[in-house]
Design a protein around this motif. Structure first.
Motif, PDB file in Angstrom:
ATOM      1  N   GLN A  39       0.828  -1.210   0.000  1.00 17.65           N
ATOM      2  CA  GLN A  39       0.000   0.000   0.000  1.00 17.65           C
ATOM      3  C   GLN A  39       0.860   1.257   0.000  1.00 17.65           C
ATOM      4  O   GLN A  39       0.562   2.222  -0.709  1.00 17.65           O
ATOM      5  N   LEU A  40       1.928   1.249   0.780  1.00 19.94           N
ATOM      6  CA  LEU A  40       2.845   2.384   0.827  1.00 19.94           C
ATOM      7  C   LEU A  40       3.470   2.609  -0.551  1.00 19.94           C
ATOM      8  O   LEU A  40       3.540   3.748  -1.021  1.00 19.94           O
ATOM      9  N   GLU A  41       3.906   1.545  -1.179  1.00 20.58           N
ATOM     10  CA  GLU A  41       4.506   1.658  -2.518  1.00 20.58           C
ATOM     11  C   GLU A  41       3.487   2.197  -3.522  1.00 20.58           C
ATOM     12  O   GLU A  41       3.804   3.048  -4.349  1.00 20.58           O
ATOM     13  N   ALA A  42       2.247   1.727  -3.436  1.00 19.72           N
ATOM     14  CA  ALA A  42       1.181   2.216  -4.323  1.00 19.72           C
ATOM     15  C   ALA A  42       0.936   3.708  -4.100  1.00 19.72           C
ATOM     16  O   ALA A  42       0.768   4.473  -5.065  1.00 19.72           O
ATOM     17  N   LEU A  43       0.924   4.138  -2.836  1.00 18.05           N
ATOM     18  CA  LEU A  43       0.739   5.559  -2.527  1.00 18.05           C
ATOM     19  C   LEU A  43       1.906   6.403  -3.036  1.00 18.05           C
ATOM     20  O   LEU A  43       1.704   7.505  -3.553  1.00 18.05           O
ATOM     21  N   ARG A  44       3.116   5.880  -2.893  1.00 20.66           N
ATOM     22  CA  ARG A  44       4.289   6.600  -3.417  1.00 20.66           C
ATOM     23  C   ARG A  44       4.191   6.762  -4.931  1.00 20.66           C
ATOM     24  O   ARG A  44       4.494   7.823  -5.465  1.00 20.66           O
ATOM     25  N   ASN A  45       3.794   5.690  -5.600  1.00 20.22           N
ATOM     26  CA  ASN A  45       3.650   5.752  -7.064  1.00 20.22           C
ATOM     27  C   ASN A  45       2.560   6.741  -7.462  1.00 20.22           C
ATOM     28  O   ASN A  45       2.727   7.512  -8.415  1.00 20.22           O
ATOM     29  N   GLU A  46       1.438   6.721  -6.744  1.00 21.58           N
ATOM     30  CA  GLU A  46       0.345   7.647  -7.028  1.00 21.58           C
ATOM     31  C   GLU A  46       0.793   9.092  -6.793  1.00 21.58           C
ATOM     32  O   GLU A  46       0.511   9.980  -7.598  1.00 21.58           O
ATOM     33  N   ASN A  47       1.523   9.313  -5.708  1.00 25.99           N
ATOM     34  CA  ASN A  47       2.062  10.641  -5.407  1.00 25.99           C
ATOM     35  C   ASN A  47       2.993  11.114  -6.521  1.00 25.99           C
ATOM     36  O   ASN A  47       2.917  12.256  -6.965  1.00 25.99           O
ATOM     37  N   ARG A  48       3.856  10.217  -6.977  1.00 26.54           N
ATOM     38  CA  ARG A  48       4.787  10.558  -8.065  1.00 26.54           C
ATOM     39  C   ARG A  48       4.021  10.925  -9.328  1.00 26.54           C
ATOM     40  O   ARG A  48       4.323  11.919  -9.982  1.00 26.54           O
ATOM     41  N   GLU A  49       2.995  10.121  -9.661  1.00 26.59           N
ATOM     42  CA  GLU A  49       2.188  10.401 -10.855  1.00 26.59           C
ATOM     43  C   GLU A  49       1.501  11.761 -10.748  1.00 26.59           C
ATOM     44  O   GLU A  49       1.459  12.519 -11.713  1.00 26.59           O
TER      45      GLU A  49
END
Length: 160
Positions: A12-22
């Motif tokens: 979930q943390l990795e998904a949030l980081r990716n979403e933040n980056r996008e």
């Protein structure tokens, strides 16, 4: 059970980081050096796939679109680095460090031709801020999708 929960939280943390980056890429926000490096590494995977595809004489539009989507997301610094690397490959003055950074082997004729084409393309992209590059790519993709939908509708009408 705790290990499974820990793994889920990590994902979930990795998904949030990716979403933040996008989101940062979409809005012109600055990425951290680590985020920029991750964007570059993801792009280099696509670069290798495109070079492999071309050396096999194949063409896959989806892969090429993903490659171009990754290209426009690169930081200005990484875009300049890529331009320099492709130029060195094109004029056959590259060294082992250039090939290692790109993660590619000894360039064949197809790779040298691709490097020439990319040097021209990158030269045009380097004058545009990242946000402008991303928006232009997205607009072109949307236009292509709209044209494909319109063509489909036209074919459906012709069937009637």
């Amino acid at each position: 059970d705790q290990l499974r929960q820990l793994e889920e939280m990590r994902q979930q943390l990795e998904a949030l980081r990716n979403e933040n980056r996008e989101l940062k890429l979409q809005t012109g926000g600055e990425l951290s050096a680590d985020q920029d490096e991750k964007v570059l590494q993801e792009f280099l995977v696509k670069l290798r796939a495109v070079l492999e595809m071309r050396s096999e004489g194949r063409f896959e539009q989806q892969l090429f679109d993903e490659y171009n989507g990754g290209l426009v997301q690169l930081s200005d610094e990484h875009l300049r680095e890529l331009y320099s690397s492709f130029m060195l490959i094109y004029v056959e003055e590259y060294d082992e460090a250039v090939l290692e950074r790109l993660g590619i082997g000894e360039p064949d004729e197809t790779t040298v031709g691709f490097a020439e084409m990319m040097t021209i393309k990158l030269g045009e992209l380097m004058d545009q801020p990242r946000q402008v590059r991303i928006q232009a790519f997205q607009a072109a993709q949307k236009k292509k999708e709209d044209q494909a939908k319109e063509l489909l509708k036209k074919k459906e009408r012709e069937k009637e």
